[in-house]
Enzyme design. Structure first.
Site, PDB file in Angstrom:
ATOM      1  N   GLY A 103      -6.478  95.375 -27.326  1.00 24.54           N
ATOM      2  CA  GLY A 103      -6.582  96.829 -27.385  1.00 24.54           C
ATOM      3  C   GLY A 103      -6.297  97.496 -26.053  1.00 24.54           C
ATOM      4  N   GLY A 191      -8.710  90.546 -23.083  1.00 22.58           N
ATOM      5  CA  GLY A 191     -10.126  90.280 -23.287  1.00 22.58           C
ATOM      6  C   GLY A 191     -10.403  88.832 -23.603  1.00 22.58           C
ATOM      7  N   ASP A 222     -15.340  97.423 -23.468  1.00 18.48           N
ATOM      8  CA  ASP A 222     -16.755  97.321 -23.840  1.00 18.48           C
ATOM      9  C   ASP A 222     -17.613  96.690 -22.756  1.00 18.48           C
ATOM     10  OD1 ASP A 222     -16.073  98.394 -26.253  1.00 18.48           O
ATOM     11  OD2 ASP A 222     -16.134  96.498 -27.358  1.00 18.48           O
ATOM     12  N   ARG A 267     -18.417  97.008 -29.967  1.00 19.90           N
ATOM     13  CA  ARG A 267     -18.464  96.191 -31.183  1.00 19.90           C
ATOM     14  C   ARG A 267     -19.701  95.304 -31.205  1.00 19.90           C
ATOM     15  NH1 ARG A 267     -14.771  94.501 -34.952  1.00 19.90           N
ATOM     16  NH2 ARG A 267     -13.168  95.762 -33.937  1.00 19.90           N
ATOM     17  N   VAL A 380     -10.821 107.956 -25.582  1.00 20.98           N
ATOM     18  CA  VAL A 380     -11.385 107.208 -24.458  1.00 20.98           C
ATOM     19  C   VAL A 380     -10.456 106.065 -24.054  1.00 20.98           C
ATOM     20  CG1 VAL A 380     -13.308 105.738 -23.736  1.00 20.98           C
ATOM     21  CG2 VAL A 380     -13.766 107.821 -25.029  1.00 20.98           C
ATOM     22  N   ARG A 381      -9.909 105.362 -25.025  1.00 18.67           N
ATOM     23  CA  ARG A 381      -9.051 104.209 -24.732  1.00 18.67           C
ATOM     24  C   ARG A 381      -7.746 104.591 -24.048  1.00 18.67           C
ATOM     25  NH1 ARG A 381      -8.267  99.939 -29.179  1.00 18.67           N
ATOM     26  NH2 ARG A 381      -6.282 101.005 -29.303  1.00 18.67           N
TER      27      ARG A 381
END
Length: 541
Positions: A103, A191, A222, A267, A380-381
């Site tokens: 992402g 990630g 996150d 998440r 936000v991303r």
């Protein structure tokens, strides 16, 4: 000092006096003999000529924990990042590539820019490729030639200029492409799923005996990657989340019995929701995946909403996307569906809880409410990184470049206690970093919002359970795709233990947990909080 492999092909364990343990990263010399070395070009770089000590001592390490008792062992250390006096590549021989996966996250373009500029300005490397579209771009898409001129202002933009995707990991095809193109440095930004794939690529490169450095830069908005202090883009995400919270507060405050509900990313880890709540001071209730809650009955969320509306006539609720998933009906909670990265597809808890709140007040006829729901996830991303993250991205990228040039491989660069380090892949992907609800930081949030903890005694006992020992990853395994890795090591995909090794003492009784001021009763020692060195100001990167 004594060294061992400890059964993990990614990690070299070095034992020293007084309980010293170095969890080292792989090096070319571990599997390739008689490699020539060259003087580091930084010796002649005018930018470094004024620096008192610009090469990192080979024995420099960074402790994972800086808080210690008088008789406690020295504990786990990681190799300090930075330039070495000798390098294992001639500048003209380097052919590097960069790939972004997973992402979006603020700071991706900054990392890309600083890898390219670091290779060029510090080491004179002129051949850098960008892999288009994530892992599958190695074998199914075109590459992009990257130069300092091409990447000059990309840090001002959100997203990634290279494109990204989930899945598409085929180890043999990827390593074949690396070998066919003559690439000898691979920089992978992603990630835990992406880095799990990177660890398999490193294994295959090692099996073939290739002199190819595999360097990772951990990316997760996150902040759920263990060991490191924080992930890049997290500060920017928290800052942007304030806009949504402020909007929700304005909406709620402007009407009688107004409720603003904001869903933020998270998440499995509620760090963005927790820090955005603490930074805002306008939030009345914060709900995260790590802290269970219930809706109806004495001490439930609905009762608290009623109480707060009677007191203030408005309230703001922040909820992380992974919170409350256990409250959905079995029909709604079909956890067999996954995205291309293997992540479970979650129900929209923000929309669901908004409907449940409306239904409750309509059903009970206790008061009339006006509820506004805001989901700023993609806003936000997609933003560019802020000043703090830009600096952090620069140091992460330069650390990775220094490590690859020095012959290290199978590692990620990361900040540990304010110092930049090289961390084995296995430590980064062994579990997920989570909010510890028995630590001081969560207690501070409860004190700030003055919300109930919603916890029962069993929840507290579960939160205080000791960590399970790390599962050894990819031991002797070769995988053709990332799904194989996930099926062989499922405990590491959704590891429920907290990665910070900081559990507090158990609560004495249930009444303490349900107190109106739980922060006074849940004050547990947080070994990471209130510790750490000042960020390194020397030329460690």
């Amino acid at each position: 000092m004594a060294s061992s492999n400890n059964g993990d092909s990614h990690m070299k364990i070095v034992h020293g006096d007084y309980g010293y343990i170095l969890e080292d990263v792989p090096h070319f010399t571990d599997y390739i003999s008689n490699l020539p070395t060259y003087p580091n070009p930084l010796r002649l770089n005018p930018a470094y000529s004024v620096t008192k000590q610009y090469f990192v001592n080979m024995d420099d390490t960074v402790p994972q924990k800086v808080v210690a008792e008088k008789d406690s062992p020295r504990g786990v250390h990681f190799r300090r990042a930075g330039p070495r006096q000798k390098v294992y590549f001639k500048s003209d021989d380097v052919h590097a590539c960069i790939v972004t996966c997973g992402g979006l996250c603020p700071g991706l373009n900054t990392v890309i820019r600083e890898i390219v500029c670091g290779l060029s300005y510090m080491y004179g490397v002129n051949k850098v490729l960008g892999i288009d579209g994530g892992y599958r771009g190695f074998y199914s898409k075109n590459t992009v030639t990257l130069t300092p001129k091409v990447v000059n202002d990309i840090h001002k933009r959100g997203g990634t200029i290279l494109g990204t995707s989930r899945g598409g990991h085929d180890t043999s095809k990827i390593v074949d492409s690396i070998q066919d193109r003559g690439i000898n440095q691979v920089y992978i930004i992603g990630g835990d799923g992406t880095l799990r794939g990177a660890s398999v690529i490193y294994e295959e490169v090692k099996r073939r005996g290739l002199k190819v450095a595999i360097a990772g830069i951990p990316k997760t908005i996150d902040n759920d990657i263990p060991v490191i202090d924080r992930s890049f883009g997290f500060d920017s995400a928290v800052e942007e989340a304030q806009r949504a919270i402020n909007a929700a507060h304005v909406e709620a405050e402007s009407v009688e019995n107004g409720i603003g509900v904001v869903k933020l990313m998270g998440r499995y880890s509620g760090f963005i929701a927790m820090y955005a709540t603490l930074a805002s001071r306008d939030v009345d209730c914060c709900l995260i995946p790590e802290s269970p809650f219930y809706l109806e009955g004495k001490g439930g969320l609905f009762e608290f909403i009623e109480k707060r509306l009677r007191e203030n006539e408005h309230m703001v609720i922040v909820i992380a996307e992974g919170a409350g998933q256990d409250l959905f009906t079995e029909h709604m909670r079909d956890m067999s569906q996954k995205d291309a990265s293997g992540n479970k597809l979650l129900q929209d808890v923000g929309l669901w809880i908004s409907h449940r709140i409306k239904d409750y007040f309509a059903r009970t006829n206790k008061m009339s409410i006006t509820l506004k729901y805001i989901d700023p996830t993609y806003m936000v991303r997609a933003i560019p990184s802020n000043a703090s993250d830009n600096v952090y991205c620069t140091l992460l990228a330069q650390s990775a470049v220094h490590g690859a040039m020095a012959g290290y491989t199978g590692f990620t660069s990361g900040l540990v206690n304010g110092r930049h380090t090289y961390i084995p892949f296995s430590r980064i992907i062994e579990r997920q970093n989570k909010v510890v609800i028995t630590d001081r930081m969560w207690a501070r949030l409860l004190s700030s919002t003055n919300q109930p903890s919603f916890l029962n005694l069993k929840d507290i006992e579960d939160a205080n359970k000791p960590e399970q020992p790390p599962t050894q990853l990819l031991e002797g395994k070769k995988c053709e795709n990332l799904d194989e890795v996930r099926s062989e090591t499922p405990s590491q995909v959704l590891e429920e233990d907290n990665s910070k090794e900081e559990s507090g003492n158990k609560a004495e009784n249930l009444d303490e947990v349900r107190s109106e001021t739980p922060s006074q009763l849940l004050e547990e020692d947080n070994s990471k909080e209130e510790s750490g060195n000042d960020p390194d100001q020397s030329m460690e990167t």
